[in-house]
Design an enzyme around this catalytic site. Structure first.
Site, PDB file in Angstrom:
ATOM      1  N   TYR A 148      -4.716   3.716   8.235  1.00 13.18           N
ATOM      2  CA  TYR A 148      -5.576   3.137   8.232  1.00 13.18           C
ATOM      3  C   TYR A 148      -6.268   3.466   9.866  1.00 13.18           C
ATOM      4  CZ  TYR A 148      -4.021   1.181   3.822  1.00 13.18           C
ATOM      5  OH  TYR A 148      -3.363   0.613   3.016  1.00 13.18           O
TER       6      TYR A 148
ATOM      7  N   LYS B 182       0.360   3.341  -3.141  1.00 17.25           N
ATOM      8  CA  LYS B 182      -1.066   4.249  -3.117  1.00 17.25           C
ATOM      9  C   LYS B 182      -0.372   5.694  -3.159  1.00 17.25           C
ATOM     10  CE  LYS B 182      -4.574   1.154  -0.903  1.00 17.25           C
ATOM     11  NZ  LYS B 182      -4.044  -0.597  -0.686  1.00 17.25           N
TER      12      LYS B 182
ATOM     13  N   TYR C 258      -3.948  -2.384 -10.174  1.00 15.98           N
ATOM     14  CA  TYR C 258      -3.934  -2.044  -9.060  1.00 15.98           C
ATOM     15  C   TYR C 258      -3.061  -3.412  -7.597  1.00 15.98           C
ATOM     16  CZ  TYR C 258      -4.501  -2.154  -3.959  1.00 15.98           C
ATOM     17  OH  TYR C 258      -5.277  -2.059  -2.437  1.00 15.98           O
TER      18      TYR C 258
ATOM     19  N   SER D 139       0.977  -1.612   0.233  1.00 18.51           N
ATOM     20  CA  SER D 139       0.204  -0.326   0.170  1.00 18.51           C
ATOM     21  C   SER D 139       0.636   1.640  -0.149  1.00 18.51           C
ATOM     22  CB  SER D 139      -0.827   0.084   1.525  1.00 18.51           C
ATOM     23  OG  SER D 139      -2.324  -0.539   1.191  1.00 18.51           O
TER      24      SER D 139
ATOM     25  N   VAL E  67       1.442  -3.916   3.615  1.00 12.21           N
ATOM     26  CA  VAL E  67       0.947  -5.160   4.899  1.00 12.21           C
ATOM     27  C   VAL E  67       2.642  -5.520   4.289  1.00 12.21           C
ATOM     28  CG1 VAL E  67      -1.222  -5.031   5.028  1.00 12.21           C
ATOM     29  CG2 VAL E  67      -0.068  -5.819   2.719  1.00 12.21           C
TER      30      VAL E  67
HETATM   31  O1  DON Z   1      -4.560  -5.119  -1.925  1.00  4.21           O
HETATM   32  C1  DON Z   1      -4.571  -5.178  -0.498  1.00  4.21           C
HETATM   33  O2  DON Z   1      -5.099  -5.509   0.011  1.00  4.21           O
HETATM   34  C2  DON Z   1      -2.991  -5.587  -0.449  1.00  4.21           C
HETATM   35  N1  DON Z   1      -2.439  -5.707  -1.511  1.00  4.21           N
HETATM   36  C3  DON Z   1      -2.423  -4.408  -0.110  1.00  4.21           C
HETATM   37  C4  DON Z   1      -2.685  -3.652   0.971  1.00  4.21           C
HETATM   38  C5  DON Z   1      -2.441  -2.786   1.905  1.00  4.21           C
HETATM   39  O3  DON Z   1      -1.141  -3.063   1.522  1.00  4.21           O
HETATM   40  C6  DON Z   1      -2.520  -2.623   3.516  1.00  4.21           C
HETATM   41  N2  DON Z   1      -1.557  -1.974   4.772  1.00  4.21           N
HETATM   42  N3  DON Z   1      -1.343  -2.196   5.568  1.00  4.21           N
END
Ligand code: DON
Length: 300
Positions: free
Chosen positions: A236, A64, A188, A61, A254
């Site tokens: 978040y 993003k 994405y 993320s 993540v």
């Molecule tokens: O889209 C997703 O759920 C994961 N590829 C990325 C989410 C993410 O990194 C949330 N971070 N804390």
């Protein structure tokens, strides 16, 4: 700075609690959480690191932020008609508020908001062109050619991505997705699978910190706004706690990465793959807090 980072790294390596691995794809579930890296880029362009700063990790993320910079470059402030600027208070892949708020995601750093941002960047093109734009931007911002997409991670994201698919189709039902949802989702998932090192990520953050050594890819005003959203929404439902502990804008992923911006002072990248209960890096958050305490860089 070298001494500060050495002290932080040895403190982190002495800890017993490293957090949990991200379990949703095998590529992340297989990583040893007891790893750590930190890199700091200062105003004069100097780069300091400690730990495994040359080891590429999945930025997830954190991407993003870069897709937001790219989408703002392409469609400008029009993006804000489709995505909000408020914190969520729910988990990053929550569907909860989308229904109440007519398919306009709260902010560009939750999954639904990032899917809309990616959709704006895609703008009718082939996904590989939008991905090339994000990768080129990151390479330019980090002054490095060796930033890449891990195709195995992208394929796993695609396979396990039911929640993101639900978000995309739900956005489409509200008229807030302009491309074929599968094409937007593919773009994405691939941006989540970008891999780079903390050294490269700290370099890439220079433009957001408005450091004089940074390439000019974003105006001061826009960088301030991207950072403001990192402060309020970048972790978040753990964003309040990150602000409390660290006092600087930060964006987590993540994969265990965190990009932290000290406006006009430094760009910081931290990686440690063990996660806390919000899905943010456990040791990374601790290290960021230690750094701002040692340097007085908190903006508060
Ligand atoms: O889209 C997703 O759920 C994961 N590829 C990325 C989410 C993410 O990194 C949330 N971070 N804390």
């Amino acid at each position: 700075m070298e001494e500060i980072l050495k002290t932080i790294a040895s403190d982190i390596f002495r800890q017993d609690e490293w957090g949990q691995k991200a379990q949703y794809i095998p590529e992340l579930a297989g990583i040893d959480p007891r790893q750590f890296a930190i890199s700091v880029c200062l105003k004069d362009g100097s780069l300091y690191s400690a730990g495994a700063a040359d080891k590429p990790f999945s930025i997830q993320s954190v991407a993003k932020v870069f897709s937001l910079v790219a989408a703002l470059g392409r469609v400008g402030d029009q993006l804000w008609t489709r995505v909000g600027r408020e914190p969520l208070g729910n988990s990053f892949d929550s569907v909860l508020l989308l229904e109440q708020e007519n398919g306009r995601p709260r902010n560009p750093y939750v999954n639904a908001g990032a899917i809309v941002t990616t959709d704006a960047l895609l703008a009718g093109r082939a996904p590989k062109l939008a991905l090339a734009e994000i990768l080129c931007l990151i390479k330019h911002m980090s002054d490095s050619d060796s930033v890449y997409i891990n195709e195995a991670v992208a394929a796993s994201e695609q396979k396990t991505g039911s929640r993101n698919k639900a978000l995309a189709y739900y956005l489409q039902s509200h008229g807030n997705l302009y491309n074929d949802p599968e094409l937007t989702l593919g773009t994405y998932f691939h941006q989540c699978a970008i891999e780079m090192t903390t050294a490269q990520l700290a370099m890439a953050g220079r433009a957001l910190a408005s450091l004089p050594c940074a390439p000019k890819v974003i105006s001061h005003l826009r960088a301030r706004r991207v950072n403001a959203l990192m402060m309020t929404c970048g972790h978040y439902d753990g964003s309040g706690d990150f602000a409390f502990q660290v006092g600087l804008p930060g964006k987590s992923g993540v994969g265990g990465g965190i990009l932290v911006i000290a406006p006009n002072v430094a760009s910081i990248a931290i990686w440690s793959p063990g996660l806390n209960h919000y899905g943010n890096s456990h040791a990374g958050t601790r290290a960021a807090a230690m750094l701002t305490r040692a340097t007085n860089w908190s903006i508060f």
